[in-house]
Write a protein that holds these residues in place. Structure first.
Motif, short mmCIF file in Angstrom:
data_model
loop_
_atom_site.label_atom_id
_atom_site.label_comp_id
_atom_site.label_asym_id
_atom_site.label_seq_id
_atom_site.Cartn_x
_atom_site.Cartn_y
_atom_site.Cartn_z
N ASP A 134 30.40 59.88 65.56
CA ASP A 134 30.62 60.58 64.30
C ASP A 134 29.87 61.90 64.26
OD1 ASP A 134 32.27 58.64 63.51
OD2 ASP A 134 30.96 57.76 61.99
N ILE A 135 28.65 61.93 64.83
CA ILE A 135 27.91 63.19 64.82
C ILE A 135 28.59 64.22 65.74
CG2 ILE A 135 26.25 62.41 66.59
CD1 ILE A 135 24.18 64.15 65.21
N LEU A 150 31.74 64.38 66.14
CA LEU A 150 32.87 64.84 65.34
C LEU A 150 32.45 65.97 64.43
CD1 LEU A 150 35.49 63.41 65.81
CD2 LEU A 150 35.15 62.12 63.71
N VAL A 151 31.23 65.86 63.87
CA VAL A 151 30.73 66.93 63.00
C VAL A 151 30.55 68.20 63.83
CG1 VAL A 151 28.85 67.64 61.50
CG2 VAL A 151 29.61 65.29 61.47
N ARG A 155 32.20 69.08 66.50
CA ARG A 155 33.53 69.65 66.74
C ARG A 155 34.07 70.29 65.48
NH1 ARG A 155 35.73 64.44 69.72
NH2 ARG A 155 37.81 65.23 69.27
N ALA A 156 33.73 69.71 64.32
CA ALA A 156 34.18 70.28 63.05
C ALA A 156 33.54 71.64 62.82
CB ALA A 156 33.85 69.34 61.91
N ASP A 171 35.64 73.96 64.63
CA ASP A 171 36.97 74.08 64.04
C ASP A 171 36.93 74.89 62.75
OD1 ASP A 171 39.48 73.49 64.62
OD2 ASP A 171 39.48 71.43 63.95
N ASN A 172 35.99 74.57 61.87
CA ASN A 172 36.01 75.17 60.54
C ASN A 172 34.65 75.02 59.88
OD1 ASN A 172 36.99 76.22 58.16
ND2 ASN A 172 38.93 75.20 58.45
N ALA A 174 34.35 74.54 55.97
CA ALA A 174 34.67 73.22 55.45
C ALA A 174 33.49 72.26 55.66
CB ALA A 174 35.92 72.66 56.14
N VAL A 175 32.72 72.46 56.73
CA VAL A 175 31.55 71.61 56.95
C VAL A 175 30.50 71.90 55.87
CG1 VAL A 175 29.69 71.03 58.54
CG2 VAL A 175 31.97 71.44 59.40
N SER A 190 31.37 70.29 52.80
CA SER A 190 31.15 68.84 52.85
C SER A 190 29.68 68.50 52.68
CB SER A 190 31.65 68.27 54.17
OG SER A 190 32.98 68.63 54.39
N MET A 242 26.97 69.69 54.38
CA MET A 242 26.14 69.61 55.58
C MET A 242 25.78 71.01 56.04
SD MET A 242 27.70 66.52 57.77
CE MET A 242 29.34 66.84 57.22
N TYR A 295 23.22 71.36 62.40
CA TYR A 295 24.00 70.71 63.46
C TYR A 295 24.12 71.60 64.69
CZ TYR A 295 24.81 66.76 60.57
OH TYR A 295 24.60 65.64 59.83
#
Lengths: 263, 337
Positions: free
Chosen positions: B201-202, B204-205, B207-208, B211-212, B215-216, B219, B221, B226
């Motif tokens: 999951d971390i 994924l963050v 990679r997020a 990506d964007n 948006a992180v 959310s 964070m 990160y």
């Protein structure tokens, strides 16, 4: 719905160079209330949301969330307190499937603390909770829509995904930046009950909209912005009857008459 | 006139579906589809020291592994977090000098100095790069390139850390087998570790964030946090490589900050396949020995080297591993339309 203000915006001003984008805008939102913000293009609606949520720094003014000043906090801290937003231009993670898009907000400190939407984050793994949230918000699980890549989803689903990202954080208030725009009539028709349901769950909403008829179905109080200034605030009937609002949208009567005289 | 047209047809072999989760243990065939490529890589790397003919080539293996660590670290930052790093030289230099100082001044044995240098070096590199983490764009690349250039000048001008002569008299590994297997195991550990990380999951963050990032932030964070986590992990890999290199050469000097350490991993990533993590390791296994073979051409070496790179970029820009994975998962054939 109580009359306790959840969010108070006091004299927020934002300048970009010499341009005054927001000029001492003040308003408040009560607990569980839906406030509509309308105004012509370029009137500063999105700038207002960006300032409140910390995505841009406001030049001066104050934002109080439950009495606490959040106007100088960074964006992620504000979201962490439960003041969430959607983006007008949708910002999903295009390289991930829809449900994995929700794993990211569910991984945030706030979701870990509160359990996320309906507390699901504390029960199962984040993938399942993500799918549950998406199903509740209108992604048909039976047709495997939550598993589709975000890059292949149509606009309607992406707008819902924006809302779902806010929900995953267990928000106190959602600032919606044009969630109805770009949707078909039938999509809007299914979106309206969703918004009403969020209100019933006790979430306050600020909705920026151009689709006035649909907005007035959910919002009982509306504020009008024009050239960065607050024109008027009141219930939809008052606002639409107001001469200044008509002028902002359609130009003044004199101008119209002048145009007519040329014809 | 020939009006017959042909079209390339791609058929999925279904390997991904058949080896997903519980399906993998349904039969030996499914199991081997899943494990064979990994076993080939692991066993291949482990027997390398035995099949290499001479001391010289065995030393090359160690160097390959250090470049492989750097390449995996570059791939993690560039293709999973979206930070293009030219900091390979910085990581190698910081890790190398730290391990050298701990070994010569404090008397730590290599196998103790290396892990400490890895962690401490990663902390230092992360702190150095922290100011440019909230920014998007080329700033991270520029700053990470600037540090190694500045470091060499600082060492030269102030005559610290051994100055231009470097630090000599560093202990080597107990023997060359320990040296080779240590670096090989570290490559395998970090390769599979990072691949596991990006699917958590971390990860994924992370990679997020690529990506964007807005948006992180929305959310709740902090993207800086990160990014710092990712920089820490990837600079730990680089510092580990640097710490190993000083104990292999028994010398630590300004050449640790050489830009080769920044550029070759990027070239290896291009050849091996970006975003696959194992591709960059393969790229190093090809590029570094080729560069050794070309050594007898003297300065012409760089010409041949560039030709290989250009050839790859023009004809196989996706990289070996992406190409290989596609061939593994799909049958390609020409069909008449």
């Amino acid at each position: 719905m109580s009359d306790q203000p959840i969010l108070e915006v006091k004299e927020v001003t934002k300048t970009f160079g010499g341009i005054l984008a927001l000029n001492r805008v003040s308003f408040h939102v009560n607990e569980g209330e839906i406030l509509g913000i309308i105004g012509p293009n370029g009137s500063g609606k999105t700038t207002l949301i960006n300032s409140i949520t910390g995505f841009i720094k406001m030049t001066s003014g104050k934002v109080l969330f439950r009495g606490k000043d959040i106007s100088r906090k960074p964006a992620h801290k504000i979201a962490d307190m439960g003041v969430t937003r959607t983006f007008q231009i949708m910002r999903p993670y295009y390289s991930l499937p829809a449900y994995k898009n929700l794993v990211i907000p569910l991984f945030s400190p706030r979701a870990k603390r509160t359990g996320g939407w309906r507390g699901g984050g504390k029960l199962g793994d984040r993938n399942t909770v993500g799918i549950d949230i998406l199903e509740e918000i209108g992604f048909e699980r039976d047709s495997f829509v939550p598993y589709k890549m975000a890059s292949t989803l149509p606009t309607g689903y992406l707008k819902r995904l924006e809302l779902a990202r806010c929900l995953a954080l267990k928000p106190e208030i959602i600032l919606c930046d044009e969630v109805f725009s770009g949707l078909s009539m039938s999509e809007i028709a299914s979106m309206v009950p969703l918004i009403e349901r969020l209100q019933m769950d006790g979430i306050a909403l600020i909705m920026i909209e151009h689709r006035l008829r649909e907005l007035f179905r959910v919002a009982r109080r509306v504020m009008v912005l024009n050239f960065g200034e607050k024109l008027i605030e009141g219930n939809p009937e008052e606002v639409m009857a107001n001469a200044k609002v008509k002028e902002a949208y359609f130009g003044s009567d004199e101008e119209v008459e002048e145009d007519m005289s040329y014809a | 006139m020939n009006t017959e047209q042909r079209r390339k047809e791609r058929i999925d072999r279904g390997i991904k579906v058949r080896t997903d989760g519980l399906y993998a243990v349904m039969s030996w065939r499914e199991l081997s589809y899943l494990t064979l490529p990994r076993i080939v890589l692991i066993v291949g790397l482990l027997i390398l020291p035995f099949v290499m003919p001479s001391m010289y080539w065995q030393r090359v293996i160690s160097i390959v592994c250090i470049y492989a660590l750097l390449a995996v670290s570059f791939d993690l930052l560039a293709h999973f977090v979206g930070l293009v790093s030219l900091g390979g030289a910085l990581f190698i230099g910081v890790g190398g000098y730290l391990s050298a100082i701990m070994n010569t001044s404090l008397g730590f044995p290599p196998l103790l100095a290396i892990p400490i240098a890895t962690i401490a070096g990663a902390g230092i590199c992360t702190l150095l790069l922290l100011p440019c983490l909230p920014l998007r764009g080329v700033y991270f690349a520029i700053v990470s390139l600037m540090y190694p250039l500045a470091m060499t000048r600082v060492i030269e001008a102030l005559d610290i850390l051994g100055g231009t002569d470097g630090i000599m008299g560093i202990d080597s590994f107990p023997n060359r087998w320990v040296e080779q297997y240590f670096v090989i195991l570290m490559v395998l550990l970090f390769l599979f570790g990072v691949r596991r990380l990006v699917n958590l999951d971390i990860g994924l963050v992370l990679r997020a964030v690529k990506d964007n990032d807005q948006a992180v932030r929305a959310s709740g964070m902090s993207i800086t946090l990160y990014k710092a986590v990712a920089v820490f992990i990837s600079s730990a890999m680089g510092c580990l490589g640097g710490a190993c290199i000083v104990h292999i050469y028994m010398w630590s000097g300004m050449s640790l900050f050489a830009l080769d350490f920044s550029i070759i991993p990027i070239a290896a990533t291009v050849i091996g396949g970006a975003g696959t993590l194992v591709g960059p390791v393969l790229g190093c296994l090809i590029l570094v020995p080729v560069s050794e073979l070309l050594r007898e051409f003297g300065t012409l070496r760089i010409v041949f080297y560039s030709l290989i790179l250009v050839g790859f970029i023009v004809f196989r820009s996706e990289g070996i591993m992406v190409y290989g994975q596609r061939k593994y998962h799909q049958i390609e054939r020409w069909v008449k339309v």
